[in-house]
Design an enzyme around this catalytic site. Structure first.
Site, PDB file in Angstrom:
ATOM      1  N   ALA A  16       0.834  -1.212   0.000  1.00  0.00           N
ATOM      2  CA  ALA A  16       0.000   0.000   0.000  1.00  0.00           C
ATOM      3  C   ALA A  16       0.863   1.254   0.000  1.00  0.00           C
ATOM      4  O   ALA A  16       0.610   2.202  -0.747  1.00  0.00           O
ATOM      5  CB  ALA A  16      -0.924  -0.005   1.214  1.00  0.00           C
ATOM      6  N   ARG A 106       6.528 -12.336  -3.275  1.00  0.00           N
ATOM      7  CA  ARG A 106       6.300 -11.041  -2.597  1.00  0.00           C
ATOM      8  C   ARG A 106       7.507 -10.125  -2.738  1.00  0.00           C
ATOM      9  O   ARG A 106       7.357  -8.917  -2.931  1.00  0.00           O
ATOM     10  CB  ARG A 106       6.024 -11.266  -1.104  1.00  0.00           C
ATOM     11  CG  ARG A 106       4.785 -12.067  -0.821  1.00  0.00           C
ATOM     12  CD  ARG A 106       4.676 -12.340   0.669  1.00  0.00           C
ATOM     13  NE  ARG A 106       4.055 -11.215   1.330  1.00  0.00           N
ATOM     14  CZ  ARG A 106       2.757 -11.156   1.637  1.00  0.00           C
ATOM     15  NH1 ARG A 106       1.959 -12.165   1.377  1.00  0.00           N
ATOM     16  NH2 ARG A 106       2.257 -10.114   2.232  1.00  0.00           N
ATOM     17  N   TYR A 210       0.628 -22.780  -5.438  1.00  0.00           N
ATOM     18  CA  TYR A 210       0.787 -22.365  -6.840  1.00  0.00           C
ATOM     19  C   TYR A 210       2.277 -22.167  -7.122  1.00  0.00           C
ATOM     20  O   TYR A 210       3.071 -21.935  -6.202  1.00  0.00           O
ATOM     21  CB  TYR A 210      -0.020 -21.106  -7.155  1.00  0.00           C
ATOM     22  CG  TYR A 210       0.130 -19.955  -6.189  1.00  0.00           C
ATOM     23  CD1 TYR A 210       1.148 -19.011  -6.329  1.00  0.00           C
ATOM     24  CD2 TYR A 210      -0.741 -19.805  -5.116  1.00  0.00           C
ATOM     25  CE1 TYR A 210       1.274 -17.962  -5.446  1.00  0.00           C
ATOM     26  CE2 TYR A 210      -0.622 -18.751  -4.228  1.00  0.00           C
ATOM     27  CZ  TYR A 210       0.390 -17.837  -4.394  1.00  0.00           C
ATOM     28  OH  TYR A 210       0.511 -16.794  -3.508  1.00  0.00           O
ATOM     29  N   ASP A 292      -3.895  -2.918   4.815  1.00  0.00           N
ATOM     30  CA  ASP A 292      -4.173  -3.697   6.027  1.00  0.00           C
ATOM     31  C   ASP A 292      -4.429  -2.804   7.235  1.00  0.00           C
ATOM     32  O   ASP A 292      -5.087  -3.220   8.188  1.00  0.00           O
ATOM     33  CB  ASP A 292      -2.992  -4.623   6.343  1.00  0.00           C
ATOM     34  CG  ASP A 292      -3.077  -5.952   5.591  1.00  0.00           C
ATOM     35  OD1 ASP A 292      -3.946  -6.083   4.709  1.00  0.00           O
ATOM     36  OD2 ASP A 292      -2.279  -6.862   5.898  1.00  0.00           O
TER      37      ASP A 292
HETATM   38  C1  LIG Z   1      -0.601 -16.210   3.953  1.00  0.00           C
HETATM   39  C2  LIG Z   1      -1.026 -14.970   3.294  1.00  0.00           C
HETATM   40  C3  LIG Z   1      -1.219 -15.015   1.938  1.00  0.00           C
HETATM   41  C4  LIG Z   1      -1.642 -13.875   1.277  1.00  0.00           C
HETATM   42  N1  LIG Z   1      -1.841 -13.950  -0.044  1.00  0.00           N
HETATM   43  C5  LIG Z   1      -2.304 -12.877  -0.687  1.00  0.00           C
HETATM   44  C6  LIG Z   1      -2.525 -12.925  -2.081  1.00  0.00           C
HETATM   45  O1  LIG Z   1      -2.305 -13.950  -2.733  1.00  0.00           O
HETATM   46  N2  LIG Z   1      -2.996 -11.795  -2.695  1.00  0.00           N
HETATM   47  C7  LIG Z   1      -3.236 -10.652  -1.985  1.00  0.00           C
HETATM   48  O2  LIG Z   1      -3.707  -9.672  -2.584  1.00  0.00           O
HETATM   49  N3  LIG Z   1      -3.011 -10.562  -0.662  1.00  0.00           N
HETATM   50  C8  LIG Z   1      -2.543 -11.635   0.001  1.00  0.00           C
HETATM   51  N4  LIG Z   1      -2.298 -11.554   1.318  1.00  0.00           N
HETATM   52  C9  LIG Z   1      -2.527 -10.289   2.042  1.00  0.00           C
HETATM   53  C10 LIG Z   1      -1.413  -9.284   1.828  1.00  0.00           C
HETATM   54  O3  LIG Z   1      -0.168  -9.849   2.121  1.00  0.00           O
HETATM   55  C11 LIG Z   1      -1.600  -8.044   2.696  1.00  0.00           C
HETATM   56  O4  LIG Z   1      -2.949  -7.693   2.743  1.00  0.00           O
HETATM   57  C12 LIG Z   1      -0.804  -6.869   2.117  1.00  0.00           C
HETATM   58  O5  LIG Z   1       0.561  -7.163   2.184  1.00  0.00           O
HETATM   59  C13 LIG Z   1      -1.123  -5.587   2.860  1.00  0.00           C
HETATM   60  O6  LIG Z   1      -0.283  -4.576   2.426  1.00  0.00           O
HETATM   61  P1  LIG Z   1       0.003  -3.311   3.348  1.00  0.00           P
HETATM   62  O7  LIG Z   1       0.974  -2.491   2.580  1.00  0.00           O
HETATM   63  O8  LIG Z   1      -1.273  -2.714   3.789  1.00  0.00           O
HETATM   64  O9  LIG Z   1       0.675  -3.893   4.666  1.00  0.00           O
HETATM   65  P2  LIG Z   1       2.074  -4.602   4.825  1.00  0.00           P
HETATM   66  O10 LIG Z   1       2.408  -5.405   3.628  1.00  0.00           O
HETATM   67  O11 LIG Z   1       2.028  -5.282   6.152  1.00  0.00           O
HETATM   68  O12 LIG Z   1       3.122  -3.402   4.886  1.00  0.00           O
HETATM   69  C14 LIG Z   1       3.229  -2.566   6.009  1.00  0.00           C
HETATM   70  C15 LIG Z   1       4.597  -1.892   5.969  1.00  0.00           C
HETATM   71  O13 LIG Z   1       4.650  -0.953   7.030  1.00  0.00           O
HETATM   72  C16 LIG Z   1       5.803  -1.165   7.809  1.00  0.00           C
HETATM   73  N5  LIG Z   1       5.457  -0.794   9.180  1.00  0.00           N
HETATM   74  C17 LIG Z   1       4.602  -1.444  10.000  1.00  0.00           C
HETATM   75  N6  LIG Z   1       4.517  -0.822  11.186  1.00  0.00           N
HETATM   76  C18 LIG Z   1       5.340   0.248  11.090  1.00  0.00           C
HETATM   77  C19 LIG Z   1       5.681   1.274  12.003  1.00  0.00           C
HETATM   78  N7  LIG Z   1       5.170   1.288  13.234  1.00  0.00           N
HETATM   79  N8  LIG Z   1       6.557   2.237  11.613  1.00  0.00           N
HETATM   80  C20 LIG Z   1       7.080   2.215  10.354  1.00  0.00           C
HETATM   81  N9  LIG Z   1       6.812   1.236   9.454  1.00  0.00           N
HETATM   82  C21 LIG Z   1       5.928   0.286   9.818  1.00  0.00           C
HETATM   83  C22 LIG Z   1       6.105  -2.644   7.652  1.00  0.00           C
HETATM   84  O14 LIG Z   1       7.467  -2.942   7.951  1.00  0.00           O
HETATM   85  C23 LIG Z   1       5.745  -2.872   6.195  1.00  0.00           C
HETATM   86  O15 LIG Z   1       6.814  -2.558   5.337  1.00  0.00           O
HETATM   87  C24 LIG Z   1      -1.866 -12.680   2.000  1.00  0.00           C
HETATM   88  C25 LIG Z   1      -1.640 -12.625   3.370  1.00  0.00           C
HETATM   89  C26 LIG Z   1      -1.244 -13.761   4.016  1.00  0.00           C
HETATM   90  C27 LIG Z   1      -1.051 -13.704   5.484  1.00  0.00           C
END
Ligand SMILES: Cc1cc2nc3c(=O)[nH]c(=O)nc-3n(C[C@H](O)[C@H](O)[C@H](O)COP(=O)(O)OP(=O)(O)OC[C@H]3O[C@@H](n4cnc5c(N)ncnc54)[C@H](O)[C@@H]3O)c2cc1C
Length: 393
Positions: A16, A106, A210, A292
């Site tokens: 994101a 990833r 996969y 997330d």
């Molecule tokens: C087993 C599994 C399989 C999945 N498969 C899929 C799939 O096939 N397709 C799909 O679309 N989704 C899938 N997902 C979901 C997907 O991985 C997440 O929804 C997605 O990565 C969310 O992205 P995000 O950027 O919101 O959060 P995140 O990827 O968690 O990124 C958050 C970032 O913020 C940083 N951060 C966190 N807290 C702090 C802080 N306090 N200060 C500074 N930095 C911080 C972290 O280090 C990280 O870099 C899967 C999830 C799981 C658990």
């Protein structure tokens, strides 16, 4: 409203954060990303990028990079976990022309997003763990672990499951344990395997697998219902034998994959409500959350990262398309929330449907088989609201 020169601070360099940073920088904003880790990296695991997520990557100018880094999927196949027989196949050739479904490591997705953000002029600052977001003043302030205070006109919380930005907007809401645990592993693959996501369904458990990186590797996520509590995090290693034992009753194909597992991680699956509040406008600044941080989801529909990509594009478009943050963020939140809530609920329902036992299982599989024979395109069509949606259109 023009975003040229607009100063934006993004918390978190995940899917994101990097995507919204590029989307805003492409419209002229001066974007800084604060990331807690010492490098932009991802855990070893796969992701499915469905057409709704791929549409965003293409519009961000990252379509070619996605094609180069991923495998095009040809189908999603539901199988009886115990005997391996096919229950239903969704033929992805039936997707609309131009729509792609991709299997990607990833780390490869994060790498292409990082490159995309840097090329657009985004500044990435590492080792910046945000402990809290302070909303007491006129602008949002990120308080870092080193005691720094980073003030922003526009702050975007893309800081994942344990988001301090979400807590600042919503307070702490305890998630509940779903009584399901998941293992993840990547094992050596077979390049002659079809580019299909296979879901092997058994009573009280299922396994999704996969191929990755041209089939050299194979991604495995295995889910089991369990009374015992396991922590919600991606760093707890488990004994591969535990995984093999849990799926010992599954087909030889599944057992063969599990024989190859050397390293495996286990985590508890928790349900978090979709955040009630996604943004706040203050006298001189605003805070919004996405990905997330706003709507964590169970992994049973593979949509968390895809929703994060949709959020990223639509947030940047809303900010550019309205006069002032208040109108932009209100419209964006009102537009996104119902869709994300629907996706989260659909993922919850999949968990129940995959784990049927006894008569319900026989009937459920029978209905799916019959449906697949009578109307082979119907299963995919049922999800057109999800995969056919293009937020960039
Ligand atoms: C087993 C599994 C399989 C999945 N498969 C899929 C799939 O096939 N397709 C799909 O679309 N989704 C899938 N997902 C979901 C997907 O991985 C997440 O929804 C997605 O990565 C969310 O992205 P995000 O950027 O919101 O959060 P995140 O990827 O968690 O990124 C958050 C970032 O913020 C940083 N951060 C966190 N807290 C702090 C802080 N306090 N200060 C500074 N930095 C911080 C972290 O280090 C990280 O870099 C899967 C999830 C799981 C658990």
């Amino acid at each position: 409203m023009s975003l040229i020169g607009r100063r934006v601070t993004v918390l978190g360099a995940g899917v994101a954060g990097l995507a919204v940073a590029r989307a805003l920088a492409m419209r002229g904003a001066a974007v800084t990303v604060l990331e807690q880790a010492d490098a932009i990296r991802e855990v070893g695991a796969g992701l499915q990028v469905s057409p709704n997520g791929a549409a965003v990557l293409r519009t961000l100018g990252l379509g070619e990079a996605l094609e180069a880094a991923s495998m095009r999927a040809s189908g999603v196949v539901l199988r009886d976990g115990l005997d391996g027989a096919q229950v239903l196949r969704m033929d992805l050739a039936r997707l609309r022309p131009g729509q792609g479904w991709h299997f990607v490591h990833r780390a490869d997705l994060i790498a292409l997003l990082e490159r995309g953000a840097r090329e657009a002029g985004v500044e990435l600052r590492l080792l910046q763990k945000v402990e809290a977001v302070d909303l007491a003043g006129e602008r949002p302030v990120a308080v870092t672990a080193q005691g720094g205070r980073v003030e922003a006109d526009l702050m975007i919380g893309a800081d994942g499951l344990h988001s301090p930005a979400r807590i600042a907007l919503n307070g702490k809401v305890a998630p509940f344990f779903t009584h399901q645990v998941a293992w993840r592993a990547v094992v050596p693959g077979d390049t002659s395997d079809p580019a299909e996501a296979e879901v092997h369904m058994g009573p009280g458990k299922h396994l999704v697998s996969y191929p990755l990186r041209g089939g050299q590797w194979r991604n495995i996520v295995a889910v089991e219902e369990r009374r015992r509590w396991v922590e919600e995090g991606w760093s707890l290693r488990d004994d591969p034998m535990e995984l093999r034992l849990a799926f010992a009753g599954f087909s030889p194909r599944v057992r063969g994959w599990l024989e190859r597992v050397e390293d495996v991680w286990l985590w508890g699956l928790f349900r978090h409500p979709v955040a009630k509040v996604w943004h706040r406008c203050m006298p001189l600044g605003s805070l919004a959350i996405l990905g997330d941080a706003a709507h964590p989801t169970l992994p049973f529909l593979a949509q968390g990262a895809n929703m994060a990509l949709e959020d990223a594009w639509s947030l940047a478009a809303a900010l550019a398309g309205h006069d002032g943050d208040a109108a932009a963020l209100a419209a964006w939140e009102a537009g996104r929330k119902p869709r994300c809530a629907r996706i989260v609920e659909a993922a919850n329902a999949n968990a129940r449907n995959y784990h049927l036992s006894g008569a319900k299982r026989a009937i459920g599989h029978g209905v799916l088989r019959l449906g697949g024979m009578v109307a082979p395109g119907a299963a995919l069509k049922r999800f057109d609201w999800l995969y056919g949606h293009d937020v960039t259109a």
